[in-house]
Design a protein around this motif. Sequence first.
Motif, PDB file in Angstrom:
ATOM      1  N   ASN A 156       0.563  -1.452  -0.092  1.00  0.00           N
ATOM      2  CA  ASN A 156      -0.302   0.115  -0.101  1.00  0.00           C
ATOM      3  C   ASN A 156       0.505   1.182   0.374  1.00  0.00           C
ATOM      4  O   ASN A 156       0.631   2.311  -0.544  1.00  0.00           O
ATOM      5  CB  ASN A 156      -0.841  -0.035   1.194  1.00  0.00           C
ATOM      6  N   SER A 206       0.668   3.807  -3.476  1.00  0.00           N
ATOM      7  CA  SER A 206       0.756   5.409  -2.797  1.00  0.00           C
ATOM      8  C   SER A 206       1.792   6.833  -2.854  1.00  0.00           C
ATOM      9  O   SER A 206       1.525   7.954  -3.419  1.00  0.00           O
ATOM     10  CB  SER A 206      -0.410   5.713  -1.362  1.00  0.00           C
ATOM     11  N   ASN A 207       3.306   6.067  -2.502  1.00  0.00           N
ATOM     12  CA  ASN A 207       3.975   6.964  -2.881  1.00  0.00           C
ATOM     13  C   ASN A 207       4.722   7.638  -3.720  1.00  0.00           C
ATOM     14  O   ASN A 207       5.293   8.497  -3.997  1.00  0.00           O
ATOM     15  CB  ASN A 207       5.551   6.181  -1.921  1.00  0.00           C
ATOM     16  N   ALA A 250       2.561   7.347  -6.399  1.00  0.00           N
ATOM     17  CA  ALA A 250       1.615   7.763  -7.077  1.00  0.00           C
ATOM     18  C   ALA A 250       1.984   9.592  -6.456  1.00  0.00           C
ATOM     19  O   ALA A 250       1.872  10.453  -7.748  1.00  0.00           O
ATOM     20  CB  ALA A 250       0.329   7.600  -6.578  1.00  0.00           C
ATOM     21  N   GLU A 251       2.116   9.618  -5.472  1.00  0.00           N
ATOM     22  CA  GLU A 251       2.062  10.653  -5.476  1.00  0.00           C
ATOM     23  C   GLU A 251       3.571  11.876  -5.332  1.00  0.00           C
ATOM     24  O   GLU A 251       3.492  13.142  -5.862  1.00  0.00           O
ATOM     25  CB  GLU A 251       1.962  11.436  -3.419  1.00  0.00           C
ATOM     26  N   SER A 269       2.763  -4.189  -5.690  1.00  0.00           N
ATOM     27  CA  SER A 269       2.569  -2.772  -5.539  1.00  0.00           C
ATOM     28  C   SER A 269       2.790  -1.687  -6.885  1.00  0.00           C
ATOM     29  O   SER A 269       2.308  -0.963  -7.203  1.00  0.00           O
ATOM     30  CB  SER A 269       4.385  -1.654  -4.281  1.00  0.00           C
TER      31      SER A 269
END
Length: 320
Positions: free
Chosen positions: A219, A223-224, A226-227, A255
Amino acid sequence: MSFYIAGTGSALPEKVVSNDDLAQFLDTSDEWIFTRTGIHRRHVLTHERLDELAIRSAQIALQDAGIGGEEVDLILCATMRGDTFTPSLACTVGEAVGSHAPSFDVNAACVGVLYCMEIADSFFVAGKAKTALIVSAEAMSKLVDWTDRSTCVLFGDGAGAMVVRAGEGRLAGELSTRPDSHVIRMPNIEGLNSPYNRIEQEKLAMYMDGGEVYKFAVNAMGSNIAEACAQAGLTPADIDWYLPHQANVRIIDASLRKFKIDKSKVLLNIAECGNMSATSVMVLLDEYAKKGTFHKGDKLLFVAFGGGLTSGAVIVTWQK
Ligand code: ACO
């Protein structure tokens, strides 16, 4: 003004331990370890000191950048534990390379190098550094319980370094933490023989809930990525090379799956080195830089997770 990567280096212990070697004294097998993690072998410290490896990797990175230690004005070292609490590993490296720059260690477990890159960025943005030396060295073999087959088979030892210099190479950086003191825990040696300390010593070796780490890692890394891409105005498909923390091939695959990234862009050395904590991405960077994989203008994305629980992603353009 931030930084670009001007030089890289790495140094691994001489001793290579295969999964078959581990099966000599643990109830395990190459088949179990490789299919669950992607690891075949790892380097393990025997006669070397960790600071010797850190210094050697730093010297190689400085030589690669074409500069001497006296030109460095910041030294950061990502490590969970050097050979001595003080001097820090960063100070020991500074002494060896002839630098009087501010030097300190950073402990963000496996994400340490990314934290160091972001700290260096702040120094560059503030105009407080023109050249920084980022080193990472980890002696995981001294921290794990060698009777615990569920953890000791995962790790290896090593050191790596990069020289970063003022420039426009850094495109984005995203760091995050989900504080949790139970999922991964590696106690310090405390108290020694203080007559005043009555607190019972914790079991010293590492504890890890592998399944929980797995879920967190998938997770957090997703998300890292994408950000960091959003911060840089890029999509994951725009990244030329992914340099993920080398903990487990299945975690890396899971991931990245949702981004549908071409697998040839995802760099790996886990089969030969295992998980070297913070040092993993550094050794990976040096290995592929020296192979000539990166070309000027390529976008590299570093992504990692680790104890804390910490995680992060940093994007840089290759400018060498
Ligand atoms: N050899 C053989 N069998 C083993 C071994 C081994 N080395 N280790 C565990 N087993 C057994 C277990 O005892 C269990 O047996 P049981 O079913 O009889 O109870 C069985 O294999 C299955 O174990 P699982 O834990 O379910 O195996 P899983 O497929 O989940 O893989 C692993 C375990 C590899 C640890 C995985 O969970 C993982 O990689 N997690 C992430 C760990 C990680 O990346 N940590 C890095 C961060 S640490 C840091 O930052 C310092």
